[in-house]
Motif scaffolding. Structure first.
Motif, mmCIF file in Angstrom:
data_model
loop_
_atom_site.group_PDB
_atom_site.id
_atom_site.type_symbol
_atom_site.label_atom_id
_atom_site.label_comp_id
_atom_site.label_asym_id
_atom_site.label_seq_id
_atom_site.Cartn_x
_atom_site.Cartn_y
_atom_site.Cartn_z
ATOM 1 N N ALA A 38 -8.009 -1.811 48.747
ATOM 2 C CA ALA A 38 -9.368 -1.694 48.213
ATOM 3 C C ALA A 38 -9.372 -1.976 46.707
ATOM 4 O O ALA A 38 -10.238 -2.715 46.222
ATOM 5 C CB ALA A 38 -9.935 -0.309 48.508
ATOM 6 N N LYS A 39 -8.417 -1.409 45.986
ATOM 7 C CA LYS A 39 -8.351 -1.627 44.534
ATOM 8 C C LYS A 39 -8.106 -3.091 44.194
ATOM 9 O O LYS A 39 -8.577 -3.580 43.175
ATOM 10 C CB LYS A 39 -7.256 -0.757 43.915
ATOM 11 C CG LYS A 39 -7.632 0.703 43.858
ATOM 12 C CD LYS A 39 -6.494 1.539 43.305
ATOM 13 C CE LYS A 39 -6.833 3.018 43.420
ATOM 14 N NZ LYS A 39 -5.672 3.878 43.160
ATOM 15 N N ALA A 40 -7.377 -3.792 45.068
ATOM 16 C CA ALA A 40 -7.100 -5.217 44.855
ATOM 17 C C ALA A 40 -8.280 -6.095 45.267
ATOM 18 O O ALA A 40 -8.244 -7.315 45.073
ATOM 19 C CB ALA A 40 -5.842 -5.631 45.622
ATOM 20 N N GLY A 41 -9.313 -5.492 45.852
ATOM 21 C CA GLY A 41 -10.492 -6.262 46.266
ATOM 22 C C GLY A 41 -10.283 -7.053 47.541
ATOM 23 O O GLY A 41 -11.036 -7.988 47.821
ATOM 24 N N ILE A 42 -9.302 -6.682 48.335
ATOM 25 C CA ILE A 42 -8.956 -7.424 49.554
ATOM 26 C C ILE A 42 -9.604 -6.808 50.790
ATOM 27 O O ILE A 42 -10.049 -7.505 51.691
ATOM 28 C CB ILE A 42 -7.426 -7.470 49.704
ATOM 29 C CG1 ILE A 42 -6.851 -8.379 48.635
ATOM 30 C CG2 ILE A 42 -7.008 -7.909 51.095
ATOM 31 C CD1 ILE A 42 -5.349 -8.343 48.535
ATOM 32 N N LEU A 43 -9.684 -5.495 50.841
ATOM 33 C CA LEU A 43 -10.134 -4.788 52.030
ATOM 34 C C LEU A 43 -11.638 -4.931 52.246
ATOM 35 O O LEU A 43 -12.432 -4.608 51.375
ATOM 36 C CB LEU A 43 -9.768 -3.305 51.915
ATOM 37 C CG LEU A 43 -10.104 -2.423 53.108
ATOM 38 C CD1 LEU A 43 -9.338 -2.867 54.347
ATOM 39 C CD2 LEU A 43 -9.795 -0.970 52.776
ATOM 40 N N ILE A 44 -12.012 -5.430 53.422
ATOM 41 C CA ILE A 44 -13.412 -5.504 53.832
ATOM 42 C C ILE A 44 -13.706 -4.378 54.822
ATOM 43 O O ILE A 44 -14.710 -3.697 54.702
ATOM 44 C CB ILE A 44 -13.737 -6.878 54.454
ATOM 45 C CG1 ILE A 44 -13.528 -7.998 53.421
ATOM 46 C CG2 ILE A 44 -15.160 -6.891 55.015
ATOM 47 C CD1 ILE A 44 -13.604 -9.390 54.012
ATOM 48 N N ALA A 45 -12.816 -4.193 55.793
ATOM 49 C CA ALA A 45 -12.985 -3.154 56.803
ATOM 50 C C ALA A 45 -11.630 -2.832 57.414
ATOM 51 O O ALA A 45 -10.727 -3.672 57.405
ATOM 52 C CB ALA A 45 -13.951 -3.609 57.893
ATOM 53 N N ALA A 46 -11.508 -1.625 57.953
ATOM 54 C CA ALA A 46 -10.274 -1.226 58.632
ATOM 55 C C ALA A 46 -10.573 -0.052 59.540
ATOM 56 O O ALA A 46 -11.430 0.767 59.238
ATOM 57 C CB ALA A 46 -9.203 -0.828 57.614
ATOM 58 N N ASP A 47 -9.833 0.016 60.653
ATOM 59 C CA ASP A 47 -9.961 1.174 61.519
ATOM 60 C C ASP A 47 -8.893 1.138 62.590
ATOM 61 O O ASP A 47 -8.316 0.093 62.884
ATOM 62 C CB ASP A 47 -11.334 1.233 62.183
ATOM 63 C CG ASP A 47 -11.930 2.635 62.113
ATOM 64 O OD1 ASP A 47 -11.162 3.617 62.227
ATOM 65 O OD2 ASP A 47 -13.136 2.735 61.940
ATOM 66 N N GLY A 48 -8.654 2.295 63.167
ATOM 67 C CA GLY A 48 -7.750 2.406 64.309
ATOM 68 C C GLY A 48 -8.575 2.467 65.583
ATOM 69 O O GLY A 48 -9.747 2.860 65.560
ATOM 70 N N LEU A 49 -7.961 2.071 66.669
ATOM 71 C CA LEU A 49 -8.636 2.070 67.963
ATOM 72 C C LEU A 49 -8.030 3.135 68.868
ATOM 73 O O LEU A 49 -6.829 3.396 68.816
ATOM 74 C CB LEU A 49 -8.498 0.698 68.629
ATOM 75 C CG LEU A 49 -9.041 -0.482 67.824
ATOM 76 C CD1 LEU A 49 -8.714 -1.793 68.525
ATOM 77 C CD2 LEU A 49 -10.534 -0.342 67.619
ATOM 78 N N THR A 50 -8.865 3.730 69.701
ATOM 79 C CA THR A 50 -8.368 4.693 70.673
ATOM 80 C C THR A 50 -7.542 3.956 71.726
ATOM 81 O O THR A 50 -7.613 2.724 71.849
ATOM 82 C CB THR A 50 -9.540 5.436 71.347
ATOM 83 O OG1 THR A 50 -10.353 4.492 72.028
ATOM 84 C CG2 THR A 50 -10.351 6.217 70.322
ATOM 85 N N PRO A 51 -6.766 4.683 72.520
ATOM 86 C CA PRO A 51 -5.964 4.030 73.566
ATOM 87 C C PRO A 51 -6.839 3.248 74.550
ATOM 88 O O PRO A 51 -8.017 3.564 74.738
ATOM 89 C CB PRO A 51 -5.280 5.209 74.270
ATOM 90 C CG PRO A 51 -5.285 6.312 73.283
ATOM 91 C CD PRO A 51 -6.537 6.125 72.464
ATOM 92 N N SER A 52 -6.244 2.263 75.181
ATOM 93 C CA SER A 52 -7.004 1.416 76.112
ATOM 94 C C SER A 52 -7.515 2.204 77.309
ATOM 95 O O SER A 52 -8.456 1.771 77.977
ATOM 96 C CB SER A 52 -6.166 0.222 76.568
ATOM 97 O OG SER A 52 -5.108 0.631 77.418
ATOM 98 N N SER A 53 -6.962 3.379 77.578
ATOM 99 C CA SER A 53 -7.461 4.202 78.687
ATOM 100 C C SER A 53 -8.909 4.626 78.444
ATOM 101 O O SER A 53 -9.626 4.940 79.396
ATOM 102 C CB SER A 53 -6.586 5.443 78.874
ATOM 103 O OG SER A 53 -6.591 6.238 77.696
ATOM 104 N N ARG A 54 -9.355 4.588 77.200
ATOM 105 C CA ARG A 54 -10.740 4.956 76.882
ATOM 106 C C ARG A 54 -11.646 3.726 76.792
ATOM 107 O O ARG A 54 -12.834 3.845 76.505
ATOM 108 C CB ARG A 54 -10.772 5.721 75.562
ATOM 109 C CG ARG A 54 -10.047 7.062 75.691
ATOM 110 C CD ARG A 54 -10.061 7.860 74.437
ATOM 111 N NE ARG A 54 -11.416 8.216 74.049
ATOM 112 C CZ ARG A 54 -11.715 8.798 72.900
ATOM 113 N NH1 ARG A 54 -10.750 9.093 72.043
ATOM 114 N NH2 ARG A 54 -12.966 9.096 72.601
ATOM 115 N N GLY A 55 -11.064 2.539 77.017
ATOM 116 C CA GLY A 55 -11.820 1.302 76.862
ATOM 117 C C GLY A 55 -12.275 0.700 78.179
ATOM 118 O O GLY A 55 -11.942 1.170 79.266
ATOM 119 N N LYS A 56 -13.045 -0.346 78.040
ATOM 120 C CA LYS A 56 -13.520 -1.130 79.181
ATOM 121 C C LYS A 56 -13.450 -2.602 78.792
ATOM 122 O O LYS A 56 -13.519 -2.940 77.621
ATOM 123 C CB LYS A 56 -14.951 -0.768 79.545
ATOM 124 C CG LYS A 56 -15.110 0.663 80.035
ATOM 125 C CD LYS A 56 -16.504 0.908 80.550
ATOM 126 C CE LYS A 56 -16.690 2.328 81.024
ATOM 127 N NZ LYS A 56 -15.931 2.699 82.196
#
Length: 122
Positions: A38-56
Motif C-alpha cells: 500500500a505504501k508503495a502505491g501498488i496494492l489495489i485490492a487483496a483478500d483471502g478466500l474461504t475453502p472451496s467447500s463453502r463455494g459453488k
C-alpha cells in the motif's frame, strides 16, 4: 500494468483458517507485507478466500446452467487468496512476490497474471 496475484490453495488452506499462535504470526507478517504494498502505491485490492467447500460453481452449456457445490477436487488448481496490483511491468510483480511471506504453513505457489488492457482487445 495491472496484475492479479493468485495464492494457490493447499490442503491446509482447504481445511479453513484455524487460530493458532503460528497462524496469527503469519497473518501479522502478511499484514506488514500488505502495508508495504500500500505504501508503495501498488496494492489495489487483496483478500483471502474461504475453502472451496463453502463455494459453488456454475457450469454453462449453451442456455443450460448447472450449479456444482464445493468442495472441488485438485486443490493445487484452486485459489486461496488474491491481490490486485498496479505495477510497472511483470518483473516488478515478480520482485514483490519474492518478498512475500510464505502464505501457507508448508510449500506453496503464487501465480501472477496480467489483466487485459483495453488496447489488448482492440
Amino acid at each position: 500494468m495491472r496484475v492479479m496475484v493468485l495464492v494457490k490453495a493447499t490442503e491446509d488452506s482447504e481445511q479453513g483458517f484455524v487460530t493458532t499462535p503460528e497462524s496469527m504470526e503469519a497473518m501479522q507478517a502478511m499484514g506488514r507485507f500488505n502495508d508495504e504494498l500500500a505504501k508503495a502505491g501498488i496494492l489495489i485490492a487483496a483478500d483471502g478466500l474461504t475453502p472451496s467447500s463453502r463455494g459453488k460453481r456454475v457450469a454453462f452449456d449453451g442456455p443450460g446452467r448447472t450449479v456444482i457445490d464445493g468442495p472441488f477436487a485438485q486443490t493445487r488448481e484452486l485459489v486461496a487468496g488474491f491481490w490486485l496490483w498496479e505495477v510497472k511491468d511483470m518483473e516488478e510483480a515478480v520482485v514483490w512476490v519474492k518478498r512475500c511471506p510464505n502464505p501457507m504453513p508448508g510449500p506453496s505457489e503464487i501465480e501472477i497474471r496480467p489483466l487485459y488492457d483495453l488496447a489488448d482487445l482492440t
